[in-house]
Design a protein around this motif. Sequence first.
Motif, PDB file in Angstrom:
ATOM      1  N   THR A 127      36.793  49.731  33.807  1.00 13.33           N
ATOM      2  CA  THR A 127      35.767  49.137  32.582  1.00 13.33           C
ATOM      3  C   THR A 127      36.167  47.821  32.350  1.00 13.33           C
ATOM      4  OG1 THR A 127      37.407  49.883  31.400  1.00 13.33           O
ATOM      5  CG2 THR A 127      35.505  51.319  31.526  1.00 13.33           C
ATOM      6  N   THR A 128      36.958  47.085  32.762  1.00  9.27           N
ATOM      7  CA  THR A 128      37.890  45.493  32.750  1.00  9.27           C
ATOM      8  C   THR A 128      37.450  44.348  33.613  1.00  9.27           C
ATOM      9  OG1 THR A 128      40.698  46.090  33.298  1.00  9.27           O
ATOM     10  CG2 THR A 128      39.628  46.108  30.924  1.00  9.27           C
ATOM     11  N   SER A 129      37.441  43.868  33.967  1.00  7.79           N
ATOM     12  CA  SER A 129      36.932  43.024  35.142  1.00  7.79           C
ATOM     13  C   SER A 129      38.624  41.888  35.066  1.00  7.79           C
ATOM     14  CB  SER A 129      35.888  41.719  34.642  1.00  7.79           C
ATOM     15  OG  SER A 129      34.758  42.527  33.876  1.00  7.79           O
ATOM     16  N   GLY A 130      38.791  42.730  35.335  1.00  5.55           N
ATOM     17  CA  GLY A 130      40.408  41.760  36.156  1.00  5.55           C
ATOM     18  C   GLY A 130      41.606  42.064  36.861  1.00  5.55           C
ATOM     19  N   THR A 131      42.349  43.117  36.790  1.00  7.14           N
ATOM     20  CA  THR A 131      43.527  43.563  37.909  1.00  7.14           C
ATOM     21  C   THR A 131      42.480  43.831  39.227  1.00  7.14           C
ATOM     22  OG1 THR A 131      42.507  46.052  37.574  1.00  7.14           O
ATOM     23  CG2 THR A 131      43.770  44.790  36.206  1.00  7.14           C
ATOM     24  N   GLY A 132      41.114  44.270  39.402  1.00  5.92           N
ATOM     25  CA  GLY A 132      39.962  44.125  41.064  1.00  5.92           C
ATOM     26  C   GLY A 132      41.406  45.631  41.291  1.00  5.92           C
ATOM     27  N   SER A 133      41.968  46.261  40.678  1.00  7.18           N
ATOM     28  CA  SER A 133      42.760  48.120  40.845  1.00  7.18           C
ATOM     29  C   SER A 133      42.090  48.956  41.658  1.00  7.18           C
ATOM     30  CB  SER A 133      43.163  48.169  40.076  1.00  7.18           C
ATOM     31  OG  SER A 133      44.507  49.354  40.441  1.00  7.18           O
ATOM     32  N   GLU A 134      40.706  48.463  41.792  1.00  4.03           N
ATOM     33  CA  GLU A 134      39.823  49.637  42.646  1.00  4.03           C
ATOM     34  C   GLU A 134      39.528  49.729  43.995  1.00  4.03           C
ATOM     35  OE1 GLU A 134      36.789  46.624  40.951  1.00  4.03           O
ATOM     36  OE2 GLU A 134      38.533  47.129  40.651  1.00  4.03           O
ATOM     37  N   THR A 135      40.399  48.620  43.874  1.00  2.00           N
ATOM     38  CA  THR A 135      40.515  47.989  45.726  1.00  2.00           C
ATOM     39  C   THR A 135      42.195  48.069  46.209  1.00  2.00           C
ATOM     40  OG1 THR A 135      40.576  45.279  45.006  1.00  2.00           O
ATOM     41  CG2 THR A 135      38.192  46.362  45.250  1.00  2.00           C
ATOM     42  N   THR A 136      42.348  48.054  46.168  1.00  2.00           N
ATOM     43  CA  THR A 136      43.863  47.741  45.820  1.00  2.00           C
ATOM     44  C   THR A 136      44.879  49.041  46.563  1.00  2.00           C
ATOM     45  OG1 THR A 136      45.046  47.719  43.897  1.00  2.00           O
ATOM     46  CG2 THR A 136      43.771  45.569  44.803  1.00  2.00           C
ATOM     47  N   GLY A 137      45.320  48.962  47.021  1.00  2.00           N
ATOM     48  CA  GLY A 137      46.980  49.952  46.991  1.00  2.00           C
ATOM     49  C   GLY A 137      48.050  49.695  46.551  1.00  2.00           C
ATOM     50  N   VAL A 138      47.671  49.488  45.364  1.00  2.00           N
ATOM     51  CA  VAL A 138      48.994  48.805  44.378  1.00  2.00           C
ATOM     52  C   VAL A 138      49.490  49.255  43.424  1.00  2.00           C
ATOM     53  CG1 VAL A 138      49.752  47.104  43.688  1.00  2.00           C
ATOM     54  CG2 VAL A 138      48.870  46.924  45.270  1.00  2.00           C
ATOM     55  N   ALA A 139      50.235  50.473  42.488  1.00  2.00           N
ATOM     56  CA  ALA A 139      49.764  50.550  41.311  1.00  2.00           C
ATOM     57  C   ALA A 139      51.230  50.113  40.685  1.00  2.00           C
ATOM     58  CB  ALA A 139      50.306  52.051  41.347  1.00  2.00           C
ATOM     59  N   ILE A 140      51.080  49.418  39.366  1.00  2.00           N
ATOM     60  CA  ILE A 140      52.283  48.630  38.840  1.00  2.00           C
ATOM     61  C   ILE A 140      52.837  49.054  37.787  1.00  2.00           C
ATOM     62  CG2 ILE A 140      52.771  46.327  37.959  1.00  2.00           C
ATOM     63  CD1 ILE A 140      52.271  46.284  40.774  1.00  2.00           C
ATOM     64  N   PHE A 141      53.726  49.245  37.220  1.00  2.00           N
ATOM     65  CA  PHE A 141      54.561  49.506  36.323  1.00  2.00           C
ATOM     66  C   PHE A 141      56.123  49.317  35.574  1.00  2.00           C
ATOM     67  CE2 PHE A 141      56.785  51.798  39.887  1.00  2.00           C
ATOM     68  CZ  PHE A 141      57.905  52.166  39.372  1.00  2.00           C
ATOM     69  N   ASP A 142      56.624  49.440  34.316  1.00  3.80           N
ATOM     70  CA  ASP A 142      57.611  48.858  33.921  1.00  3.80           C
ATOM     71  C   ASP A 142      58.887  49.451  34.608  1.00  3.80           C
ATOM     72  OD1 ASP A 142      56.762  46.185  32.900  1.00  3.80           O
ATOM     73  OD2 ASP A 142      55.885  47.642  31.102  1.00  3.80           O
ATOM     74  N   TYR A 143      60.031  49.452  34.849  1.00  5.51           N
ATOM     75  CA  TYR A 143      60.687  50.224  35.684  1.00  5.51           C
ATOM     76  C   TYR A 143      62.221  50.132  34.016  1.00  5.51           C
ATOM     77  CZ  TYR A 143      64.654  52.943  37.645  1.00  5.51           C
ATOM     78  OH  TYR A 143      65.541  53.426  38.303  1.00  5.51           O
ATOM     79  N   GLU A 144      61.967  50.776  32.699  1.00  2.00           N
ATOM     80  CA  GLU A 144      62.314  50.915  31.760  1.00  2.00           C
ATOM     81  C   GLU A 144      64.310  50.304  32.257  1.00  2.00           C
ATOM     82  OE1 GLU A 144      59.667  52.299  28.154  1.00  2.00           O
ATOM     83  OE2 GLU A 144      60.263  53.761  29.895  1.00  2.00           O
ATOM     84  N   HIS A 145      64.552  50.929  32.719  1.00  2.00           N
ATOM     85  CA  HIS A 145      65.906  51.438  32.807  1.00  2.00           C
ATOM     86  C   HIS A 145      66.655  49.854  32.865  1.00  2.00           C
ATOM     87  CE1 HIS A 145      70.206  51.911  34.163  1.00  2.00           C
ATOM     88  NE2 HIS A 145      69.318  51.923  35.878  1.00  2.00           N
ATOM     89  N   LEU A 146      65.636  49.139  34.387  1.00  2.00           N
ATOM     90  CA  LEU A 146      65.609  47.671  34.410  1.00  2.00           C
ATOM     91  C   LEU A 146      65.118  46.700  33.461  1.00  2.00           C
ATOM     92  CD1 LEU A 146      66.709  48.360  38.560  1.00  2.00           C
ATOM     93  CD2 LEU A 146      68.495  47.981  36.494  1.00  2.00           C
ATOM     94  N   LYS A 147      64.254  47.436  32.888  1.00  2.00           N
ATOM     95  CA  LYS A 147      63.807  45.365  32.507  1.00  2.00           C
ATOM     96  C   LYS A 147      62.710  44.724  33.084  1.00  2.00           C
ATOM     97  CE  LYS A 147      65.826  46.252  27.710  1.00  2.00           C
ATOM     98  NZ  LYS A 147      66.021  47.412  27.576  1.00  2.00           N
TER      99      LYS A 147
END
Length: 402
Positions: A127-147
């Motif tokens: 629903t946004t036009s930026g990440t292209g995540s519908e095509t990629t094998g990548v999932a990004i997140f913040d690892y809070e312990h290490l910031k």
Amino acid sequence: MSDFLLQDLQNMGAKKVCLMTDRNLAQLPPVQTVLNSLVRNNISFQVYDGVRVEPTDGSFMDAIEFAKKGAFDAYVAVGGGSTMDTCKAANLYASSPHSEFLDYVNAPIGKGKPVTVPLKPLIAVPTTSGTGSETTGVAIFDYEHLKVKTGIASRAIKPTLGLVDPLHTLHMPCQVVANSGFDVLCHALESYTAIPYNMRSPCPSNPIQRPAYQGSNPISDIWAVHALRIVAKYLKRAVRNPEDLEARSSMHLASAFAGIGFGNAGVHLCHGMSYPISGLVKTYKAKEYNPHGLSVVLTSPAVFTFTAQMFPERHLETAEILGADIRTASTQDAGLVLADTLRQFLFDLNVDDGLSALGYSKDDIPSLVKGTLPQERVTKLAPRAQSEEDLSALFEASMKLY
């Protein structure tokens, strides 16, 4: 869109569907349309609307628990990159229930194990036009312990299907269109200027050990250049006129095109440096949403000035696509020409004047460098190796743009 979605779910034999979204989007037409369609067609489903914009390891694990309990046989993600990435992680760990969370997370933060389990079908509806995540094998997140930001990268977690419907972009505020468009711009530029696939090392003998990001290659190049041409033609129009369906449709496609490009080639320094920028920001509040695309693009003039000496022809070519007159430019000028072209592009769209506008100062540079160092998955794809001193200089040069 909903009719296609239903037919695809039925063709997949889906009996119990997990619909993932975030709380804001849950009230908006894209999700309501899907919900109505599922109800009308008597498909059993559960909604998870706890997706966090800019996910963390904690928010991923919450979604994973939901997926494990639900025993779903198909997933539908309706939203931006955060929703699609959360859904990929939920599908992965629900399909591999005995794995520890860090098993599949990229090294050096996690173990970076290859994914060998079969996953359930996942339909991604951006629903946004930026990440292209519908095509990629990548999932990004913040690892809070290490910031720090990190992720999971494997071809196995790519969505089965992406439904790219331009009507979903009409609800996007102009600033969201701009910031998400900057993400597309940098996806295309970084994948096209990344180290070539045949120069990247190590080169594992078994394909399953290969990283998701291969370096620039002839196939990704085609997608990256095409996406860049669309950005040059349509991004300003899409930002300035919310009713311009041609421009917004084109940017929605450009996001998917650039995703196919960088999803195989990879990104490098703009993205590697953006993770601590968005993770450490203290006072800045985005005008209308969390500014991932902004944090990526603010370093782009400095980054491409730095990398241009390796592949100057590519840097000049991309500058020309973005509107520069390169007839008298030499290869020695490539970095400056592209940087000036990017600055003008950003200035025309009223982009904040560098990292200082986000509340950063020279005192923050050591922390920003420290947050970039674990991002080897992407920084090693830069065509030019960088020392800590180089990174410091790049952050310093990005404090002011104009």
